[in-house]
Design an enzyme around this catalytic site. Structure first.
Site, PDB file in Angstrom:
ATOM      1  N   ALA A   1       0.859  -1.183   0.000  1.00 31.07           N
ATOM      2  CA  ALA A   1       0.000   0.000   0.000  1.00 31.07           C
ATOM      3  C   ALA A   1       0.896   1.233   0.000  1.00 31.07           C
ATOM      4  O   ALA A   1       2.051   1.172   0.427  1.00 31.07           O
ATOM      5  CB  ALA A   1      -0.890  -0.007   1.228  1.00 31.07           C
TER       6      ALA A   1
ATOM      7  N   GLY B   1       0.256  -4.875   0.992  1.00 35.73           N
ATOM      8  CA  GLY B   1      -1.007  -4.812   0.245  1.00 35.73           C
ATOM      9  C   GLY B   1      -0.890  -5.404  -1.157  1.00 35.73           C
ATOM     10  O   GLY B   1      -1.868  -5.912  -1.703  1.00 35.73           O
TER      11      GLY B   1
ATOM     12  N   GLU C   1      -1.339  -8.961  -0.587  1.00 30.80           N
ATOM     13  CA  GLU C   1      -2.767  -9.204  -0.323  1.00 30.80           C
ATOM     14  C   GLU C   1      -3.573  -9.195  -1.626  1.00 30.80           C
ATOM     15  O   GLU C   1      -4.491  -9.996  -1.806  1.00 30.80           O
ATOM     16  CB  GLU C   1      -3.301  -8.164   0.677  1.00 30.80           C
ATOM     17  CG  GLU C   1      -2.742  -8.419   2.071  1.00 30.80           C
ATOM     18  CD  GLU C   1      -3.064  -7.328   3.077  1.00 30.80           C
ATOM     19  OE1 GLU C   1      -2.812  -6.138   2.763  1.00 30.80           O
ATOM     20  OE2 GLU C   1      -3.549  -7.654   4.171  1.00 30.80           O
TER      21      GLU C   1
ATOM     22  N   GLU D   1       4.771  -5.058   6.955  1.00 26.75           N
ATOM     23  CA  GLU D   1       4.030  -4.112   7.811  1.00 26.75           C
ATOM     24  C   GLU D   1       4.630  -4.010   9.211  1.00 26.75           C
ATOM     25  O   GLU D   1       4.632  -2.941   9.829  1.00 26.75           O
ATOM     26  CB  GLU D   1       2.556  -4.532   7.928  1.00 26.75           C
ATOM     27  CG  GLU D   1       1.724  -4.237   6.689  1.00 26.75           C
ATOM     28  CD  GLU D   1       1.762  -5.348   5.646  1.00 26.75           C
ATOM     29  OE1 GLU D   1       2.660  -6.217   5.725  1.00 26.75           O
ATOM     30  OE2 GLU D   1       0.899  -5.343   4.755  1.00 26.75           O
TER      31      GLU D   1
HETATM   32  C1  HXC Z   1       5.080   4.350  -1.185  1.00 25.24           C
HETATM   33  C2  HXC Z   1       6.880   3.320  -2.149  1.00 25.24           C
HETATM   34  C3  HXC Z   1       6.479   2.071  -1.609  1.00 25.24           C
HETATM   35  C4  HXC Z   1       5.289   2.043  -0.814  1.00 25.24           C
HETATM   36  C5  HXC Z   1       8.297   1.771  -2.730  1.00 25.24           C
HETATM   37  N1  HXC Z   1       8.009   3.069  -2.835  1.00 25.24           N
HETATM   38  N2  HXC Z   1       7.375   1.133  -1.985  1.00 25.24           N
HETATM   39  N3  HXC Z   1       6.202   4.444  -1.932  1.00 25.24           N
HETATM   40  N4  HXC Z   1       4.625   3.206  -0.641  1.00 25.24           N
HETATM   41  N5  HXC Z   1       4.817   0.914  -0.286  1.00 25.24           N
HETATM   42  C6  HXC Z   1       8.767   4.085  -3.588  1.00 25.24           C
HETATM   43  C7  HXC Z   1      10.046   4.492  -2.889  1.00 25.24           C
HETATM   44  O1  HXC Z   1       9.773   5.423  -1.870  1.00 25.24           O
HETATM   45  C8  HXC Z   1      10.829   5.075  -4.039  1.00 25.24           C
HETATM   46  O2  HXC Z   1      10.335   6.363  -4.314  1.00 25.24           O
HETATM   47  C9  HXC Z   1      10.439   4.186  -5.207  1.00 25.24           C
HETATM   48  O3  HXC Z   1       9.207   3.546  -4.819  1.00 25.24           O
HETATM   49  C10 HXC Z   1      11.454   3.100  -5.488  1.00 25.24           C
HETATM   50  O4  HXC Z   1      11.717   2.400  -4.296  1.00 25.24           O
HETATM   51  P1  HXC Z   1      13.191   2.268  -3.643  1.00 25.24           P
HETATM   52  O5  HXC Z   1      12.975   2.113  -2.178  1.00 25.24           O
HETATM   53  O6  HXC Z   1      14.083   3.348  -4.126  1.00 25.24           O
HETATM   54  O7  HXC Z   1      13.673   0.894  -4.312  1.00 25.24           O
HETATM   55  P2  HXC Z   1      14.606  -0.231  -3.655  1.00 25.24           P
HETATM   56  O8  HXC Z   1      15.770   0.406  -2.990  1.00 25.24           O
HETATM   57  O9  HXC Z   1      14.831  -1.239  -4.726  1.00 25.24           O
HETATM   58  O10 HXC Z   1      13.727  -0.881  -2.500  1.00 25.24           O
HETATM   59  C11 HXC Z   1      12.548  -1.553  -2.829  1.00 25.24           C
HETATM   60  C12 HXC Z   1      11.716  -1.887  -1.537  1.00 25.24           C
HETATM   61  C13 HXC Z   1      11.460  -0.593  -0.773  1.00 25.24           C
HETATM   62  C14 HXC Z   1      12.532  -2.880  -0.688  1.00 25.24           C
HETATM   63  C15 HXC Z   1      10.452  -2.572  -2.005  1.00 25.24           C
HETATM   64  O11 HXC Z   1      10.925   0.375  -1.660  1.00 25.24           O
HETATM   65  C16 HXC Z   1      10.475  -0.794   0.343  1.00 25.24           C
HETATM   66  O12 HXC Z   1      10.841  -1.300   1.419  1.00 25.24           O
HETATM   67  N6  HXC Z   1       9.225  -0.368   0.150  1.00 25.24           N
HETATM   68  C17 HXC Z   1       8.201  -0.408   1.139  1.00 25.24           C
HETATM   69  C18 HXC Z   1       7.656  -1.795   1.271  1.00 25.24           C
HETATM   70  C19 HXC Z   1       6.577  -1.893   2.351  1.00 25.24           C
HETATM   71  O13 HXC Z   1       6.807  -1.604   3.519  1.00 25.24           O
HETATM   72  N7  HXC Z   1       5.346  -2.302   1.957  1.00 25.24           N
HETATM   73  C20 HXC Z   1       4.273  -2.478   2.864  1.00 25.24           C
HETATM   74  C21 HXC Z   1       3.508  -1.208   2.980  1.00 25.24           C
HETATM   75  S1  HXC Z   1       2.283  -1.324   4.253  1.00 25.24           S
HETATM   76  P3  HXC Z   1      11.323   7.612  -4.566  1.00 25.24           P
HETATM   77  O14 HXC Z   1      10.381   8.779  -4.683  1.00 25.24           O
HETATM   78  O15 HXC Z   1      12.248   7.658  -3.389  1.00 25.24           O
HETATM   79  O16 HXC Z   1      12.013   7.237  -5.854  1.00 25.24           O
HETATM   80  C22 HXC Z   1       1.001  -2.134   3.520  1.00 25.24           C
HETATM   81  C23 HXC Z   1      -0.252  -2.264   4.348  1.00 25.24           C
HETATM   82  C24 HXC Z   1      -1.410  -2.800   3.567  1.00 25.24           C
HETATM   83  O17 HXC Z   1       1.054  -2.585   2.416  1.00 25.24           O
HETATM   84  C25 HXC Z   1      -2.698  -2.447   4.218  1.00 25.24           C
HETATM   85  C26 HXC Z   1      -3.903  -2.810   3.376  1.00 25.24           C
HETATM   86  C27 HXC Z   1      -4.094  -2.072   2.108  1.00 25.24           C
END
Ligand code: HXC
Length: 257
Positions: A65, A108, A111, A131
């Site tokens: 998400a 998400g 999911e 998460e």
């Molecule tokens: C917003 C995101 C994102 C996310 C990545 N990006 N995931 N932005 N929400 N979930 C953005 C980064 O900020 C970055 O933007 C660009 O995408 C590229 O990502 P990088 O981090 O530069 O790439 P990399 O170094 O290869 O790392 C990839 C990654 C990392 C390991 C996937 O991006 C990451 O940890 N993302 C978050 C993953 C996460 O926590 N997901 C769960 C979310 S909570 P910029 O602008 O800097 O280029 C959830 C709850 C669900 O899903 C609830 C129900 C709907």
């Protein structure tokens, strides 16, 4: 198409949805989920479409998400927003949904993959519920669907851990049906979807519904449910055609009626 965060395309009788927000690894904002739902429901009603296909553009399926969008949320705003009503409707889609996953499939995004009926993955796919690292938890079915798929202890290990699991592990645990080299994923998964689209569609959908009941219902309730669907198929033209074609030793021509 008129959508901002997805792209749609029909490939024969397969309706494709591409997650298309590659700059942020297809992070799912609420508008995007609503767009996915809108197209899924349109495909579900559309007689020309028999199978729905979901995949991601860019280097990931979906990295979760959109964290920026929810960072400032509070309980009351989310209760009032009721975003998960859209997610509930995704699981009411009757036609088969085939997911093709590559790269990150997180939170998400995972999911959303678990809403698909079958999953095909590239060998570079990485699955996680990260998460926990944000001090939250899955909210769109992750704790429920993953547990029903792989069992309680594995699910706890994955969701507490928050760490990435490679495609092979997801395949061994039955989360993923088939693994392909990354370059072949879309062609292979789409090929499967096209084959499924040739099968008698009423039987395909009533099988989906009955198998899903097996996940939730006690056995005897599920048996009753299955029986009703079995009887229902005997009111279809396709059942008459399928059995007649067998007896006449020819290929059946299924109409979906
Ligand atoms: C917003 C995101 C994102 C996310 C990545 N990006 N995931 N932005 N929400 N979930 C953005 C980064 O900020 C970055 O933007 C660009 O995408 C590229 O990502 P990088 O981090 O530069 O790439 P990399 O170094 O290869 O790392 C990839 C990654 C990392 C390991 C996937 O991006 C990451 O940890 N993302 C978050 C993953 C996460 O926590 N997901 C769960 C979310 S909570 P910029 O602008 O800097 O280029 C959830 C709850 C669900 O899903 C609830 C129900 C709907």
């Amino acid at each position: 198409s008129d959508y901002r965060f997805i792209e749609t395309e029909a490939c024969g009788r397969v309706g494709i949805v591409w997650l298309n927000r590659p700059d942020v690894l297809n992070a799912l904002n609420r508008t995007m989920v609503n767009e996915i739902l809108e197209v899924f429901e349109e495909y579900d009603r559309n007689d020309d479409i028999r199978v729905i296909f979901l995949a991601g553009k860019g280097r990931a399926f979906a990295a979760g998400a959109d964290i920026d969008e929810m960072a400032e949320d509070d309980s009351v705003s989310m209760e009032l927003l009721n975003q998960f009503a859209d997610w509930d409707r995704l699981s009411l889609v009757k036609k088969p949904i085939i997911g093709a996953v590559h790269g990150f499939c997180l939170g998400g995004g995972f999911e959303l993959a678990l809403v698909c009926d079958l999953l095909f993955a590239a060998d570079d796919a990485k699955f996680a519920f990260p998460e926990i690292n944000l001090a939250v938890m899955p909210g769109a079915g992750g704790t429920q669907r993953l547990t029903k798929l792989i069992g309680k202890t594995k699910a706890l290990e994955w969701i507490w851990g928050g760490d990435m699991h490679p495609a092979e592990e997801a395949h061994e645990l039955g989360i993923v049906n088939r693994l392909y080299p990354k370059a072949d994923l879309i062609e292979e998964a789409l090929g499967y979807a096209k084959e499924l689209a040739e099968k008698p569609p009423l039987a395909v959908r009533l099988i989906k519904e009955a198998v899903n009941k097996a996940v939730d219902y006690p056995l005897q309730e599920g048996m009753f449910f299955e029986r009703k669907n079995f009887y229902l198929l005997f009111s279809s033209e396709d059942q008459k055609e399928g059995m007649k074609a067998f007896i006449e030793k020819r290929k059946p021509d299924f109409k979906g009626r």
